[in-house]
Structure formats: structure tokens, C-alpha cells
Design a protein around this motif. Sequence first.
Motif, PDB file in Angstrom:
ATOM      1  N   LYS A  10     -94.867 -22.592  76.967  1.00 40.90           N
ATOM      2  CA  LYS A  10     -95.876 -23.228  76.291  1.00 40.90           C
ATOM      3  C   LYS A  10     -95.465 -24.086  75.277  1.00 40.90           C
ATOM      4  O   LYS A  10     -94.418 -23.676  74.455  1.00 40.90           O
ATOM      5  CB  LYS A  10     -96.949 -22.159  75.675  1.00 40.90           C
ATOM      6  CG  LYS A  10     -96.347 -21.233  74.685  1.00 40.90           C
ATOM      7  CD  LYS A  10     -97.232 -20.282  74.262  1.00 40.90           C
ATOM      8  CE  LYS A  10     -96.856 -18.941  73.431  1.00 40.90           C
ATOM      9  NZ  LYS A  10     -96.281 -19.347  72.412  1.00 40.90           N
ATOM     10  N   ASN A  11     -96.203 -25.015  74.555  1.00 36.76           N
ATOM     11  CA  ASN A  11     -95.905 -25.495  73.451  1.00 36.76           C
ATOM     12  C   ASN A  11     -96.110 -24.789  72.270  1.00 36.76           C
ATOM     13  O   ASN A  11     -96.882 -23.740  72.230  1.00 36.76           O
ATOM     14  CB  ASN A  11     -96.526 -26.946  73.283  1.00 36.76           C
ATOM     15  CG  ASN A  11     -97.934 -26.849  73.363  1.00 36.76           C
ATOM     16  OD1 ASN A  11     -98.568 -25.809  73.288  1.00 36.76           O
ATOM     17  ND2 ASN A  11     -98.722 -28.163  72.880  1.00 36.76           N
ATOM     18  N   SER A  12     -95.721 -25.251  70.999  1.00 39.40           N
ATOM     19  CA  SER A  12     -95.781 -24.296  69.750  1.00 39.40           C
ATOM     20  C   SER A  12     -97.631 -24.366  69.431  1.00 39.40           C
ATOM     21  O   SER A  12     -97.654 -23.370  68.856  1.00 39.40           O
ATOM     22  CB  SER A  12     -95.313 -24.984  68.470  1.00 39.40           C
ATOM     23  OG  SER A  12     -95.813 -26.580  68.412  1.00 39.40           O
ATOM     24  N   ASN A  13     -98.451 -25.444  69.758  1.00 42.29           N
ATOM     25  CA  ASN A  13     -99.743 -25.053  69.705  1.00 42.29           C
ATOM     26  C   ASN A  13    -100.575 -24.095  70.533  1.00 42.29           C
ATOM     27  O   ASN A  13    -101.811 -23.800  70.585  1.00 42.29           O
ATOM     28  CB  ASN A  13    -100.653 -26.414  69.474  1.00 42.29           C
ATOM     29  CG  ASN A  13    -100.276 -27.206  68.396  1.00 42.29           C
ATOM     30  OD1 ASN A  13     -99.907 -26.715  67.316  1.00 42.29           O
ATOM     31  ND2 ASN A  13    -100.160 -28.301  68.542  1.00 42.29           N
ATOM     32  N   THR A  14     -99.927 -23.757  71.744  1.00 41.97           N
ATOM     33  CA  THR A  14    -100.404 -22.851  72.881  1.00 41.97           C
ATOM     34  C   THR A  14    -101.619 -23.787  73.378  1.00 41.97           C
ATOM     35  O   THR A  14    -102.222 -23.057  73.796  1.00 41.97           O
ATOM     36  CB  THR A  14    -100.750 -21.580  72.236  1.00 41.97           C
ATOM     37  OG1 THR A  14     -99.883 -20.962  71.245  1.00 41.97           O
ATOM     38  CG2 THR A  14    -101.104 -20.543  73.379  1.00 41.97           C
ATOM     39  N   THR A  15    -101.436 -24.778  73.500  1.00 39.52           N
ATOM     40  CA  THR A  15    -102.400 -25.746  74.371  1.00 39.52           C
ATOM     41  C   THR A  15    -101.759 -26.436  75.537  1.00 39.52           C
ATOM     42  O   THR A  15    -102.590 -26.840  76.206  1.00 39.52           O
ATOM     43  CB  THR A  15    -103.022 -26.848  73.202  1.00 39.52           C
ATOM     44  OG1 THR A  15    -101.831 -27.532  72.795  1.00 39.52           O
ATOM     45  CG2 THR A  15    -103.631 -26.294  72.083  1.00 39.52           C
ATOM     46  N   PHE A  17     -99.065 -25.628  78.893  1.00 40.20           N
ATOM     47  CA  PHE A  17     -98.423 -24.543  79.568  1.00 40.20           C
ATOM     48  C   PHE A  17     -97.928 -25.335  80.841  1.00 40.20           C
ATOM     49  O   PHE A  17     -98.512 -26.157  81.288  1.00 40.20           O
ATOM     50  CB  PHE A  17     -99.316 -23.149  79.993  1.00 40.20           C
ATOM     51  CG  PHE A  17     -99.868 -22.617  78.647  1.00 40.20           C
ATOM     52  CD1 PHE A  17     -99.098 -21.405  78.529  1.00 40.20           C
ATOM     53  CD2 PHE A  17    -100.920 -22.941  78.094  1.00 40.20           C
ATOM     54  CE1 PHE A  17     -99.595 -20.654  77.477  1.00 40.20           C
ATOM     55  CE2 PHE A  17    -101.331 -22.102  77.132  1.00 40.20           C
ATOM     56  CZ  PHE A  17    -100.752 -20.730  76.705  1.00 40.20           C
ATOM     57  N   SER A  82    -102.822 -17.774  81.146  1.00 37.60           N
ATOM     58  CA  SER A  82    -102.661 -18.678  79.975  1.00 37.60           C
ATOM     59  C   SER A  82    -103.739 -18.481  79.126  1.00 37.60           C
ATOM     60  O   SER A  82    -103.863 -18.744  77.933  1.00 37.60           O
ATOM     61  CB  SER A  82    -102.330 -20.073  80.572  1.00 37.60           C
ATOM     62  OG  SER A  82    -103.562 -20.666  81.283  1.00 37.60           O
ATOM     63  N   ILE A  85    -103.392 -15.756  76.727  1.00 37.12           N
ATOM     64  CA  ILE A  85    -102.480 -16.082  75.751  1.00 37.12           C
ATOM     65  C   ILE A  85    -103.112 -17.117  74.655  1.00 37.12           C
ATOM     66  O   ILE A  85    -103.248 -16.987  73.497  1.00 37.12           O
ATOM     67  CB  ILE A  85    -101.123 -16.935  76.112  1.00 37.12           C
ATOM     68  CG1 ILE A  85    -100.082 -15.789  77.339  1.00 37.12           C
ATOM     69  CG2 ILE A  85    -100.170 -17.489  75.102  1.00 37.12           C
ATOM     70  CD1 ILE A  85     -99.170 -16.314  77.936  1.00 37.12           C
ATOM     71  N   PHE A  86    -104.035 -18.081  75.358  1.00 37.20           N
ATOM     72  CA  PHE A  86    -104.550 -19.119  74.497  1.00 37.20           C
ATOM     73  C   PHE A  86    -105.559 -18.390  73.586  1.00 37.20           C
ATOM     74  O   PHE A  86    -105.484 -18.447  72.421  1.00 37.20           O
ATOM     75  CB  PHE A  86    -105.132 -20.099  75.062  1.00 37.20           C
ATOM     76  CG  PHE A  86    -106.016 -21.182  74.459  1.00 37.20           C
ATOM     77  CD1 PHE A  86    -105.476 -22.035  73.789  1.00 37.20           C
ATOM     78  CD2 PHE A  86    -107.564 -20.838  74.419  1.00 37.20           C
ATOM     79  CE1 PHE A  86    -106.305 -23.032  73.203  1.00 37.20           C
ATOM     80  CE2 PHE A  86    -108.315 -21.776  73.501  1.00 37.20           C
ATOM     81  CZ  PHE A  86    -107.630 -22.907  73.154  1.00 37.20           C
ATOM     82  N   LYS A  89    -104.381 -16.303  70.597  1.00 36.11           N
ATOM     83  CA  LYS A  89    -104.291 -17.160  69.317  1.00 36.11           C
ATOM     84  C   LYS A  89    -105.159 -17.692  68.757  1.00 36.11           C
ATOM     85  O   LYS A  89    -105.516 -17.861  67.509  1.00 36.11           O
ATOM     86  CB  LYS A  89    -102.879 -18.365  69.675  1.00 36.11           C
ATOM     87  CG  LYS A  89    -102.654 -19.040  68.548  1.00 36.11           C
ATOM     88  CD  LYS A  89    -101.562 -19.992  68.851  1.00 36.11           C
ATOM     89  CE  LYS A  89    -101.075 -20.929  67.524  1.00 36.11           C
ATOM     90  NZ  LYS A  89     -99.871 -21.567  67.661  1.00 36.11           N
TER      91      LYS A  89
END
Length: 157
Positions: A10-15, A17, A82, A85-86, A89
Motif C-alpha cells: 500500500k501507499n502511505s495514504n492507504t488509498t 494497494f 484492503s 486496512i483502509f 486507518k
Amino acid sequence: MNYQKYDLYKNSNTTIFEFKSISRNGEIKKVILFKALQSEQIYNLAFGDLIYNETEQKYLLDDSVITNNGDRNVILATVAQSIYIFTEKYPEKMVFFKGSTLGRTRLYRRVITINLEELSKTFLIFGAIKNETGNVINVPFKSNKDFFGFILKRKEL
């Protein structure tokens, strides 16, 4: 969900995957995107193969391709992971998703139905329908009802 899943990156923004579907047709790169809709309280989940478009000279998400790699359940479990996880956060955000075809939307309804007890521990689950003015609204999920799409909201624990 207690199913085999692929490793997610994932990217750092968790947007955004990424993962690789690994099966009979080889490795296929998959992408999951969470993008805010108009209200920014609801995020659309887009999912598909990562395809390089020669004309535009960039990578695009293709949600219409049928890969037929024999790992559908692993892929669906990975996409579900995902969402966990999203929303971990961003617990205040809702996630909207629908299939790119009616058949895929029905598949998502079946997956929700099969896993309803477990999903209901973490999420409020809604079906999305279009009202008489064409606006999409959420109603309580029912396993025997057809929906335009689905909305998940993490419960306050």
C-alpha cells in the motif's frame, strides 16, 4: 475473513494497494484504489488489472478484463482485506463498491452473504439503490435483494 490472501502493498495514504495474482496464467498485477466521492465521507473502491496503455503512455486500472487465473476467492479475500486496512486507518469513512457488470455485483452480494456473520462484527453493511430521482441511497443489506452496489462502514468499537 479466514481465507488465503495475497500480500498487499500500500501507499502511505492507504488509498492505493497492489498485489499479484499468481496462478495458472502466470503473474498478473492487480490494483485497488480508494477514491473520495463528492461528500468525501464515502470512498469508491475500484479494483482491476494494472494495464499499460500505449496510446496514453501510462498505467491504467482495467476493471472489465476477465483474467480467469483460477484464484477468484483469493483475490476477493485480498480485496476484502484492503477494506479492513483502509477503514482501520479511516474509521469515519464509508466504502462504496459495485461490480463492473451485473454478474460481478451479484458475486459481491453472494460473498457478503456467505461472510455476513463475520463481516457484521466489524462493519455496518448497506445495499445501495437508486431512488426515484436517480440518487444513490443506502438501505439495510438483505441477501435476497439486488442492489446497485454496497456500502461498508466500520462500526465504532
